[in-house]
Design an enzyme around this catalytic site. Structure first.
Site, PDB file in Angstrom:
ATOM      1  N   ARG A  79      -8.021  12.933  10.316  1.00 32.14           N
ATOM      2  CA  ARG A  79      -7.925  13.315   8.795  1.00 32.14           C
ATOM      3  C   ARG A  79      -9.250  13.897   8.627  1.00 32.14           C
ATOM      4  O   ARG A  79     -10.282  13.971   9.309  1.00 32.14           O
ATOM      5  CB  ARG A  79      -8.062  11.885   7.981  1.00 32.14           C
ATOM      6  CG  ARG A  79      -6.548  11.250   8.029  1.00 32.14           C
ATOM      7  CD  ARG A  79      -6.310   9.940   6.939  1.00 32.14           C
ATOM      8  NE  ARG A  79      -6.716   8.825   7.971  1.00 32.14           N
ATOM      9  CZ  ARG A  79      -6.570   7.564   7.559  1.00 32.14           C
ATOM     10  NH1 ARG A  79      -5.838   7.329   6.264  1.00 32.14           N
ATOM     11  NH2 ARG A  79      -6.777   6.589   8.524  1.00 32.14           N
ATOM     12  N   ALA A 129       0.821  -1.346   0.019  1.00 32.45           N
ATOM     13  CA  ALA A 129       0.020  -0.191  -0.113  1.00 32.45           C
ATOM     14  C   ALA A 129       0.851   1.102  -0.062  1.00 32.45           C
ATOM     15  O   ALA A 129       1.466   1.672   1.154  1.00 32.45           O
ATOM     16  CB  ALA A 129      -0.812   0.195   1.481  1.00 32.45           C
ATOM     17  N   TYR A 135       6.648   9.678   6.455  1.00 32.01           N
ATOM     18  CA  TYR A 135       5.576   9.034   5.855  1.00 32.01           C
ATOM     19  C   TYR A 135       5.988   8.996   4.168  1.00 32.01           C
ATOM     20  O   TYR A 135       6.022   7.698   3.711  1.00 32.01           O
ATOM     21  CB  TYR A 135       4.166   9.657   6.070  1.00 32.01           C
ATOM     22  CG  TYR A 135       3.239   8.638   5.384  1.00 32.01           C
ATOM     23  CD1 TYR A 135       2.697   7.470   5.819  1.00 32.01           C
ATOM     24  CD2 TYR A 135       2.408   9.503   4.468  1.00 32.01           C
ATOM     25  CE1 TYR A 135       1.828   6.966   5.415  1.00 32.01           C
ATOM     26  CE2 TYR A 135       1.433   8.772   3.882  1.00 32.01           C
ATOM     27  CZ  TYR A 135       1.049   7.384   4.258  1.00 32.01           C
ATOM     28  OH  TYR A 135      -0.010   6.831   3.854  1.00 32.01           O
TER      29      TYR A 135
END
Ligand code: NAD
Ligand code: UDP
Length: 321
Positions: free
Chosen positions: A196, A124, A155
């Protein structure tokens, strides 16, 4: 060519990060298609409740483990899905070292498992590999614009490393590998407090609070419903394609438009609390999905309104508990 799911009936898929939002939906899909699943998670950002419905399922096994540390799985493995990683900016900014390890050490452990088992490996990856993009929309051929020392770099660079490791195993060892570049995906089983924008604005609307718009809200995102993403990931895993593939919904909107849409669906007047824009927040993001259409015959089918209403229903239930 995409192999039929029935070809893998009763074969085993290993899913790292299985208690997370996207991976738990992927697991449901794999089990529904007749595979066995072994999920690994250390709950760093995941939630055991996402897998609770699988308690006692004969084809499902859960192992609590930090996949940045070595591990092995007994018996046959047909697929290794490396999905484990903190994924929300507030998560990975808090645990940058764990995030770097999820893309690096954990990639090697998952790749080595796939190699030992002669399994197909899928990682992913993310639209974050494009950084703050200078090309819009983003095709897979774009190499990106990432700040290698910024707050998001733990990240972005970990995922770029994860892609590099994947291609190295493919080239050096002939491993059957796939890279999916996931664009902003939402749906049930996200954590209401993961920071988020989708859970943030829906949670605020449910509690009657103002929506926290970062910056002037002119930055754009393109939101994909989770069932569409899972369909794309599963097709890619069954394809014979090895280059990265974008999976996301090209329906682009500004963050202010997104806040307005949530207020409209809740039938309330939009109240906003202005917050500073976090550093390196990408100004635009929209996937070019021409490759996914061509290679996988895939495109999203769930429209924004339908997906958002299902997500709101989920969060409404979560708040009641
Ligand atoms: P999530 O946080 O809900 O899921 C990630 C899971 O990985 C969690 O259950 C977490 O506990 C687990 N995990 C993390 N590090 C681990 C470790 N070292 N050992 C074991 N388990 C570990 O996030 P998500 O949105 O479901 O994301 C899943 C994957 O998809 C991630 O790799 C993420 O980077 C990628 N992705 C997601 C999106 C999105 O919009 N949701 C976009 C781009 C990429
Ligand atoms: N955002 C916002 N308010 C919030 C959370 C996020 O305005 O409470 C903005 C954020 O600055 C970014 C966009 O919404 O521009 C999407 O943020 P998210 O964290 O969902 O994902 P990203 O795409 O940045 O990884």
């Amino acid at each position: 060519m995409i192999a039929e799911p029935s070809q893998f009936a009763q074969r085993t898929a290993v899913v790292t990060g299985g208690a997370g939002f996207v991976p738990s939906h992927l697991i449901d899909r794999l089990l529904a298609d007749g595979l066995k699943v072994v999920a690994l998670d250390n709950f760093v950002t995941g939630n055991p409740a996402n897998l609770a419905h699988l308690d006692g399922h004969p084809d499902f096994r859960f192992i609590q483990h930090d996949v940045s540390e070595p591990y092995d799985i007994d018996g046959d493995v047909a697929f290794v899905f490396h999905m484990a990683s903190p994924a929300s900016p507030i998560d990975y900014v808090q645990i940058p070292v764990e995030t770097l390890k999820a893309g690096s050490y954990a990639s090697h452990h998952a790749l080595d498992l796939a190699l030992r088992k002669k399994a197909t490996y899928l990682v992913a990856s993310t639209s974050e590999v494009y950084g703050d993009p200078e090309i819009h929309p983003q095709p897979e051929s774009y190499w990106g614009n990432v700040n290698s020392i910024g707050v998001r770099s733990c990240y972005d660079e970990a995922k770029r490393y994860a892609e590099a490791a994947t291609m190295a195993y493919h080239r050096a060892h002939g491993l059957d590998t796939k890279i999916v570049r996931i664009f902003n995906t939402y749906g049930p089983r996200m954590r209401l407090d993961d920071g988020r924008v989708v859970p943030a604005f829906i949670g605020q609307a449910l509690r009657g609070e103002p929506m926290t718009i970062f910056g002037d809200g002119s930055q754009t995102r393109s939101f994909c419903y989770v069932s569409d993403l899972v369909e794309g990931i599963w097709r890619l895993a069954r394809s014979n394609f090895h280059e990265p593939v974008n999976c996301g919904n090209p329906h682009e909107m500004t963050i202010r438009q997104f806040a307005e849409a949530i207020a409209r669906i809740f039938e309330v007047e939009l109240k906003v609390e202005d917050r500073p824009l976090p550093p390196d927040d990408p100004k635009v993001r929209k996937p070019d999905i021409a490759r996914a259409k061509e290679i996988l015959g895939w495109q999203p089918v769930v429209d924004f309104e339908t997906g958002i209403r299902q997500t709101i229903d989920y969060f409404r239930e979560t708040l009641k508990q």
